[in-house]
Design a protein around this motif. Structure first.
Motif, PDB file in Angstrom:
ATOM      1  N   ASN A  91      35.742  49.415   7.373  1.00 42.14           N
ATOM      2  CA  ASN A  91      35.954  50.918   7.852  1.00 42.14           C
ATOM      3  C   ASN A  91      35.540  51.947   7.153  1.00 42.14           C
ATOM      4  O   ASN A  91      35.557  53.225   7.419  1.00 42.14           O
ATOM      5  CB  ASN A  91      37.378  51.125   8.448  1.00 42.14           C
ATOM      6  N   LEU A  92      35.000  51.420   5.912  1.00 37.33           N
ATOM      7  CA  LEU A  92      34.589  52.657   4.886  1.00 37.33           C
ATOM      8  C   LEU A  92      32.950  53.149   4.914  1.00 37.33           C
ATOM      9  O   LEU A  92      32.525  53.638   4.303  1.00 37.33           O
ATOM     10  CB  LEU A  92      35.005  52.386   3.541  1.00 37.33           C
ATOM     11  N   GLY A  93      32.196  52.290   5.841  1.00 36.60           N
ATOM     12  CA  GLY A  93      30.922  52.583   5.769  1.00 36.60           C
ATOM     13  C   GLY A  93      30.072  51.669   5.126  1.00 36.60           C
ATOM     14  O   GLY A  93      28.743  51.916   4.968  1.00 36.60           O
ATOM     15  N   PHE A  94      30.452  50.895   4.155  1.00 36.11           N
ATOM     16  CA  PHE A  94      29.459  50.243   3.114  1.00 36.11           C
ATOM     17  C   PHE A  94      30.367  48.867   2.950  1.00 36.11           C
ATOM     18  O   PHE A  94      31.533  48.716   3.049  1.00 36.11           O
ATOM     19  CB  PHE A  94      29.246  50.901   1.828  1.00 36.11           C
ATOM     20  N   TRP A  95      29.498  47.875   2.574  1.00 36.54           N
ATOM     21  CA  TRP A  95      30.188  46.546   2.393  1.00 36.54           C
ATOM     22  C   TRP A  95      30.715  46.025   3.565  1.00 36.54           C
ATOM     23  O   TRP A  95      31.766  45.340   3.487  1.00 36.54           O
ATOM     24  CB  TRP A  95      30.817  46.381   1.158  1.00 36.54           C
ATOM     25  N   ASP A  96      30.028  46.478   4.686  1.00 42.61           N
ATOM     26  CA  ASP A  96      30.907  46.067   5.938  1.00 42.61           C
ATOM     27  C   ASP A  96      30.070  44.947   6.694  1.00 42.61           C
ATOM     28  O   ASP A  96      30.613  44.684   7.955  1.00 42.61           O
ATOM     29  CB  ASP A  96      30.862  47.337   6.773  1.00 42.61           C
ATOM     30  N   GLY A  97      28.994  44.385   6.147  1.00 38.84           N
ATOM     31  CA  GLY A  97      28.406  43.464   6.780  1.00 38.84           C
ATOM     32  C   GLY A  97      27.445  43.730   8.075  1.00 38.84           C
ATOM     33  O   GLY A  97      26.744  43.061   8.484  1.00 38.84           O
ATOM     34  N   VAL A  98      26.996  45.305   7.914  1.00 35.66           N
ATOM     35  CA  VAL A  98      26.012  45.654   9.049  1.00 35.66           C
ATOM     36  C   VAL A  98      24.578  45.601   8.178  1.00 35.66           C
ATOM     37  O   VAL A  98      24.447  46.134   7.116  1.00 35.66           O
ATOM     38  CB  VAL A  98      26.367  47.099   9.124  1.00 35.66           C
ATOM     39  N   GLY A  99      23.680  45.231   8.993  1.00 33.56           N
ATOM     40  CA  GLY A  99      22.295  45.072   8.573  1.00 33.56           C
ATOM     41  C   GLY A  99      21.432  45.652   9.670  1.00 33.56           C
ATOM     42  O   GLY A  99      21.825  45.949  10.795  1.00 33.56           O
ATOM     43  N   ASN A 100      20.006  45.804   9.314  1.00 35.53           N
ATOM     44  CA  ASN A 100      19.172  46.198  10.275  1.00 35.53           C
ATOM     45  C   ASN A 100      18.419  45.075  10.906  1.00 35.53           C
ATOM     46  O   ASN A 100      18.029  44.000  10.073  1.00 35.53           O
ATOM     47  CB  ASN A 100      18.282  47.201   9.296  1.00 35.53           C
ATOM     48  N   MET A 101      18.449  45.028  12.046  1.00 40.12           N
ATOM     49  CA  MET A 101      17.623  44.159  13.012  1.00 40.12           C
ATOM     50  C   MET A 101      16.827  44.869  13.981  1.00 40.12           C
ATOM     51  O   MET A 101      17.261  45.471  14.845  1.00 40.12           O
ATOM     52  CB  MET A 101      18.614  43.139  13.371  1.00 40.12           C
TER      53      MET A 101
END
Length: 339
Positions: A91-101
């Protein structure tokens, strides 16, 4: 003024006596050379911070792979190219597993139905980057400390013998050094690879052949400086053997210079290994070192920057910390810098 003093009552003045033993007493505590050096290095904040960073990195290189639930060599292709994800940071916006596809930010862990966490993400074969970074750091540090030991053994012995005995011995030994100094390290490594497989042993042999030359020259200069001074001549006059003169008089005086040069040798060896692995002349896959990890990461820097980021950060911290510590030791062990 004299009239005013005459009006003072008798007994107003007291005789002041000076205790000669107290006047000559040394108020500052007696410290050995190493105690004084430690007190001075403690005042150097950059050196202390560097020591802390190096201790943490060395500890993590051994316990880091054990902390991760994933093995460094296990390949899970369905988990390939996952970004870093740490529990509690979603919930902090980093190291959250979100990547670009395809230009869209998506949770790659949900998309690939991955129910575990990779703290540093994964590489193109699905291997855990956290374990690989720390195992690679362990190998890079191993090569660096081997280079330092070679410097301290071969370089110190060769330079010390050459300077102490002098004459024809010094001439012959220095001509050999000049021949070796003219051979670039990269040429030596290429020759080693032609004879044996690329890897740790080839790098260590290349360092063994030419890496000690700088240390030998420094030691030779220091021994030439001290061997004709009065305290050495007095010891020789009293019948001291060569071994005693070297061990009791020369070596303690040049030990600080040896330690300082060793601290600068270690980051040089780390960078040398990383450079060789980066251009493909060092360790070969699947073996991991900081150089091989950086080599893998720069190819995917636009799409998976975490593969390059973490080993680069560790390499940078090692280089900066060792150099700052070397600067601090140089100031602490230099008698001219004494307060």
């Amino acid at each position: 003024m004299t009239q005013n003093l005459d009006k003072l009552p008798a007994g107003s003045f007291k005789r002041i006596t000076i205790d000669s033993s107290a006047a000559e007493r040394i108020s500052k505590p007696s410290l050995s050379f190493w105690q004084d050096a430690w007190l001075r290095i403690r005042k150097n904040k950059a050196a202390i911070v560097s020591i802390v960073i190096l201790i943490l990195i060395i500890l993590m290189s051994f316990i880091g792979p054990m902390l991760s639930p994933h093995d460094a060599e296990t390949q899970t292709l369905t988990h390939a190219n996952l970004p870093p994800k740490v529990q509690g940071f979603e919930n902090l916006g980093f190291w959250d597993g979100v990547g670009n596809m395809a230009g869209t930010d998506v949770d790659l862990y949900e998309l690939k139905k991955v129910d575990t966490y990779y703290w540093f993400g994964t590489d193109g074969l699905g291997r855990d980057m956290f374990s690989r970074v720390w195992e690679g750091t362990q190998i890079s540090l191993f090569i660096a400390f081997v280079a330092a030991i070679i410097d301290m053994v071969i370089g110190v012995l060769y330079g010390g013998i050459s300077a102490y005995y002098g004459g024809r011995v010094d001439d012959i030994m220095q001509r050999i050094v000049e021949i070796l100094y003219g051979i670039p390290n990269l040429v030596v490594v290429i020759l080693m690879i032609l004879v044996m497989d690329p890897g740790i042993m080839a790098i260590i042999i290349a360092i063994t052949i030419t890496g000690w030359i700088g240390m030998s020259r420094v030691v030779r200069g220091q021994v030439l400086k001290y061997k004709n001074q009065e305290f050495v001549l007095a010891s020789r006059t009293l019948g001291a053997s060569n071994n005693r003169i070297i061990s009791k008089h020369l070596l303690p005086n040049i030990l600080g210079i040896i330690i300082i040069n060793t601290m600068f040798t270690i980051p040089g060896a780390i960078f040398f290994e990383a450079f060789l692995s980066f251009i493909g002349l060092g360790l070969q896959p699947p073996a991991a070192s900081l150089g091989t990890l950086i080599n893998d990461g720069y190819k995917l820097i636009k799409f998976q920057p975490h593969i390059l980021m973490f080993p680069s950060i560790v390499l940078s911290l090692l280089m900066v910390a060792f150099n700052l510590l070397g600067d601090g030791l140089r100031d602490a062990l230099d008698p001219k810098m004494k307060d």
